[in-house]
Design an enzyme around this catalytic site. Sequence first.
Site, mmCIF file in Angstrom:
data_model
loop_
_atom_site.group_PDB
_atom_site.id
_atom_site.type_symbol
_atom_site.label_atom_id
_atom_site.label_comp_id
_atom_site.label_asym_id
_atom_site.label_seq_id
_atom_site.Cartn_x
_atom_site.Cartn_y
_atom_site.Cartn_z
ATOM 1 N N LYS A 26 4.221 -6.534 3.918
ATOM 2 C CA LYS A 26 3.866 -5.143 3.657
ATOM 3 C C LYS A 26 3.512 -4.479 4.976
ATOM 4 O O LYS A 26 3.046 -5.114 5.906
ATOM 5 C CB LYS A 26 2.713 -5.006 2.670
ATOM 6 C CG LYS A 26 1.384 -5.545 3.090
ATOM 7 C CD LYS A 26 0.367 -4.643 3.772
ATOM 8 C CE LYS A 26 0.431 -3.193 3.499
ATOM 9 N NZ LYS A 26 -0.579 -2.488 4.396
ATOM 10 N N GLU B 93 6.143 4.930 8.726
ATOM 11 C CA GLU B 93 5.738 6.197 8.115
ATOM 12 C C GLU B 93 6.638 7.340 8.546
ATOM 13 O O GLU B 93 6.746 7.664 9.722
ATOM 14 C CB GLU B 93 4.297 6.521 8.487
ATOM 15 C CG GLU B 93 3.321 5.704 7.673
ATOM 16 C CD GLU B 93 1.907 5.864 8.143
ATOM 17 O OE1 GLU B 93 1.710 6.221 9.310
ATOM 18 O OE2 GLU B 93 1.007 5.619 7.331
ATOM 19 N N THR C 11 0.865 -1.190 0.000
ATOM 20 C CA THR C 11 0.000 0.000 0.000
ATOM 21 C C THR C 11 0.900 1.237 0.000
ATOM 22 O O THR C 11 1.357 1.661 -1.054
ATOM 23 C CB THR C 11 -0.994 -0.020 1.175
ATOM 24 O OG1 THR C 11 -0.278 -0.164 2.404
ATOM 25 C CG2 THR C 11 -1.992 -1.148 1.023
ATOM 26 N N THR D 67 -2.011 -2.128 8.808
ATOM 27 C CA THR D 67 -1.915 -3.546 8.577
ATOM 28 C C THR D 67 -0.528 -4.024 8.227
ATOM 29 O O THR D 67 0.125 -3.470 7.357
ATOM 30 C CB THR D 67 -2.887 -3.951 7.465
ATOM 31 O OG1 THR D 67 -4.189 -3.727 7.950
ATOM 32 C CG2 THR D 67 -2.720 -5.401 7.094
#
Lengths: 406, 406
Positions: free
Chosen positions: A182, A279, A156, A193
């Site tokens: 991932k 992130e 993603t 996730t």
Amino acid sequence: VAGDVSMSKELIGAVTYAKGFSASGVRAGIKESGEDIALIVSEVPASAAGLFTTNLIKAAPVNVSQARLPRSGGRAIVANSGNANACTGEQGMADAQKMTSLVSSLLGVDDNDVLVASTGVIGHMLPMDKIASGIEKAVNALSPDGGMSALRGIMTTDTRPKESWASVEINGVEVRIGGIAKGAGMIDPNVATMLSFITTDAAITPELLDLAIRKSADVSYNCLTVDGDTSTNDTVIILANGMSGCRMIDRENSDFEIFSKALDTVTIDLAKQIAADGEGATKIVEVEVVGARSADDCKKIAKTIANSPLVKTALYGSDPNWGRVLAAAGRAGVAFDPNSVDLLFGQIKLVESGAPVPFDQAAANKYLQGQEIIIRVKVGDGPDSARVWTCDFSYDYVKINAEYHT
Amino acid sequence: VAGDVSMSKELIGAVTYAKGFSASGVRAGIKESGEDIALIVSEVPASAAGLFTTNLIKAAPVNVSQARLPRSGGRAIVANSGNANACTGEQGMADAQKMTSLVSSLLGVDDNDVLVASTGVIGHMLPMDKIASGIEKAVNALSPDGGMSALRGIMTTDTRPKESWASVEINGVEVRIGGIAKGAGMIDPNVATMLSFITTDAAITPELLDLAIRKSADVSYNCLTVDGDTSTNDTVIILANGMSGCRMIDRENSDFEIFSKALDTVTIDLAKQIAADGEGATKIVEVEVVGARSADDCKKIAKTIANSPLVKTALYGSDPNWGRVLAAAGRAGVAFDPNSVDLLFGQIKLVESGAPVPFDQAAANKYLQGQEIIIRVKVGDGPDSARVWTCDFSYDYVKINAEYHT
């Protein structure tokens, strides 16, 4: 040499590295661009085991797959990105089951031998028309060289593909293990996730495979934290099809140990790649805690340090702020003697027996400007230890998560 | 009317609002600028009680004050900002005791009747020369109008002074309560300290005062979270000198209830002011959880939501991201039925019985752009509830905490 683990950083499409696996990744049109359906298939029935989110709010595919594992006879894993199929009620459950039955009928296998996973936005029904035609495309695209496209199919907001593989000799037979992953904690701006799929040609019973992946997760995926948030969809599935021809692992013998050691290298490598791709992350951080009264206590302290926004922002700022590390350790809910604490950044000792010691500030700043930071905390003389991985906390973390709109 | 609580937002120097208290705030030169020593004194011996950090790593002044409370005969609170006197070993303990003995000898009171608190950098010895001359100045500056300067004396990175006061009639006698506070969770870039000092002219035994402040903290200070980090120095101290002339509160009767209700208005008001002034905060957030199996379970869920970096960044971005709120609730470690969850932002319902419902997106965005956000989560039909306060998570949080250098 038996037990010696070979690894590589080269991208090979690790999920088709072991014998007897094919895979594919195709675009079904669920997310904005790129492959969004991944399919992994074993030529022959495989032992299958899995681990799932401990969040009380579980996505439909988690409920479907969890009920089917561990099992013998596993044949396929189907996954989609772009939609989590979470908070979708009974329709969501029916849709998750439909994903497996579409695969099983096209492959001509038992429905219960297909596992399913999803990642993406919460609270939206799956676009089942797109999913159905996507699954048909994916079955047609299956190939022993399909590992990389399957990996792209589960990504993603990941900025880097994450895979790892290892081979090991068991009684003179080469056994291969390959895994993809991932996400991380909350790598996806909307959900949270982590998906990881592992294939191996080891011969191992479902029960022992289940034990191996649980023990392995305890030193890898479960040592991973980006922001303390856990997903509705976290899923790890492993298939072991026996096609290496190695003798069957059916108890905790030396073969099991050799296999487990190789599995750990794959899962730990994947966990560290996930942490490094958190992130907004600018560096990967390993927190090692030793000497608490149990390994669990060590892990609690390590996780509290790793999740502290104050520690993480200090690391982003390359500041050797040992006070924040100690304060986080002290609130972990674990008993230790504050006067017995040593603290090091890398090899640089900042605290000894609970009190600050003089250190080379320039060297500490330079060390913290690196991309791999190790924080070591000793809280007592016990033999137990734990290590966890996380990343720093940057402006971009706030940017990615504040500017994303549902 | 007996039991009616009067409050005001006007800055009055709340810690000298009750009868028989004087205070001062002076500059000793510990922090870069401004007052850094605060002194609060009761004319007559007062019941005294306190609450302290649960962090295992406790600063020296916490150890000194905690050992002396609750007690009758309390006379003074001395506090400094700019240096936490934490991780300072035996010298730190001697220095904290010296702070109280300097005050007690100048005031001519018993040493044990003086309480002490500190806030500031960790791991540095107190500059005792400066402290000693500062304390002398502070004693000389004591005044019934000194409440505001005492408040300035405990502030560090606070952007606003925080005080609150209330008066209430007990059996026809006016009883006053005034409190000041600084910091929040980790409001100070280096440490993490909340200090709050409350004075009242109520007549109440130390045991009942202790009970009252504990119960009050459970619905105020303990419902407050900025980033989940707790300080080495968190301290709440209350002095009750009886000078209102009200009858002695010595059991849990209606007088106790009236006093407790007024105390709650002060502590809750202070807690909300602290949350609103969290580092980089642009809005205050109240999280209400109802219907779990106990009030404790409700609070666990509320705190997990309030501490989620993903929820806090979404709130900064004014995004009605209910999925993040649900995911946080689900990982709180508390059992509830995911299919019974309702979720509202203010009056706008986004989730009913665990599933998303259509809502007015524009209205939700507008609501979330306000400065006071209420998130309501119902997880079952039980009668219990809890609410906690926090703030959003902005670029400035990272900036303040990453750019600060030890």
